[in-house]
Design a protein around this motif. Sequence first.
Motif, PDB file in Angstrom:
ATOM      1  N   UNK A  38       0.826  -1.203   0.000  1.00 37.56           N
ATOM      2  CA  UNK A  38       0.000   0.000   0.000  1.00 37.56           C
ATOM      3  C   UNK A  38       0.863   1.257   0.000  1.00 37.56           C
ATOM      4  N   UNK A  39       0.360   2.273  -0.667  1.00 36.18           N
ATOM      5  CA  UNK A  39       0.934   3.620  -0.687  1.00 36.18           C
ATOM      6  C   UNK A  39       2.296   3.718  -1.383  1.00 36.18           C
ATOM      7  N   UNK A  40       2.717   2.677  -2.079  1.00 37.84           N
ATOM      8  CA  UNK A  40       3.928   2.806  -2.886  1.00 37.84           C
ATOM      9  C   UNK A  40       3.578   3.671  -4.097  1.00 37.84           C
ATOM     10  N   UNK A  41       4.326   4.731  -4.346  1.00 31.98           N
ATOM     11  CA  UNK A  41       3.982   5.609  -5.465  1.00 31.98           C
ATOM     12  C   UNK A  41       4.294   4.957  -6.812  1.00 31.98           C
ATOM     13  N   UNK A  42       3.690   5.500  -7.857  1.00 32.40           N
ATOM     14  CA  UNK A  42       3.973   5.008  -9.199  1.00 32.40           C
ATOM     15  C   UNK A  42       2.802   4.275  -9.817  1.00 32.40           C
TER      16      UNK A  42
END
Length: 339
Positions: free
Chosen positions: A114-118
């Motif tokens: 969760x919340x890993x950008x891209x």
Amino acid sequence: MIEIKQQADLKNYHTFGVPAIAEYLAEVHSIEDIREAIDYARSNNLKLNVFGGGSNVLFKTNPKGLTVVNKITGVEVVRETEKEVELSVGAGEIWHDFVLYCLDHKYYGIENLSLIPGTVGAAPMQNIGAYGVEIKEVFKHLDAVHRETKELERFNNEECQFGYRTSVFKTTQRDKYIIARVNFVLSKVPELNISYGAISQTLNEMGISSPTPEDVSKAVIHIRSSKLPDPSKIGNAGSFFKNPSIPNEAYEKLKMQFPNMPGYSQPDETVKVPAGWLIEQCGWKGKKVGNTGAHKNQALVLVNYGNAKGQEIFDLSEQILKSVRDKFGINLEREVNII
């Protein structure tokens, strides 16, 4: 027909917030759009640059040629049984939105990410991972357009040659393909992975004794939000450096000199050392240098305090690399792509 823009401002196409102007820019929304962009670049003798969410890139200079932004979206159920589901996902989908979609539909296996950008397309390129989970564990295959032949080719898990934050698309096949869709196989039966990092502790602090995958996602979001700066508020590209793995003997020798040095044993008889710890020991955590610096809560993250240029951030990374090498004899690698 794709729209080709000239001298396009890239401010809204990357997360570091440094000034950058694309010579030519096109958004692609389908495989046919990708082929059209390839034709345009070829007929005008232009270099082809491909981006997704722009969350893992630093512009040192203005990119020459045609910059293609992947906007292929859509989530399709390919196959479903009582226990699992296979999804085909557009490479331009925002990764975190996809994680939330899966949780809404009770599809499990990526809540720790969760919340890993891209974007989804970038996920297999660098085998994204966090809190004990990596993409390769749920990845089935991807479809990508070859930049020369324009043919759509399929790569299975083995063919992607996944490694630590890398794949064949960052090594032997770098800049040869444009990823269009990615297929994942997810579980419909929850299997929690909460042993890594601070997930268990955070769940306890949240008063949750029997966590669900949704709870794990909330805990990960809480942890990441507390440690990592929000790119919409302060420019950054997440972890700027990879965690290095060093031989066991080298680690033991350094441990004698630095007793508090953390390390995690790997199957290949190396030890992974947190890059953030190394950088912090060199005095960089929270340190500002002009318009840039290492973040106050996580030394691994380089930030733009408002008016930094890409070259300025790159120069800071060079200083950090040198200081870690001088102090520990360890060569850090950048995780962020430098343009």
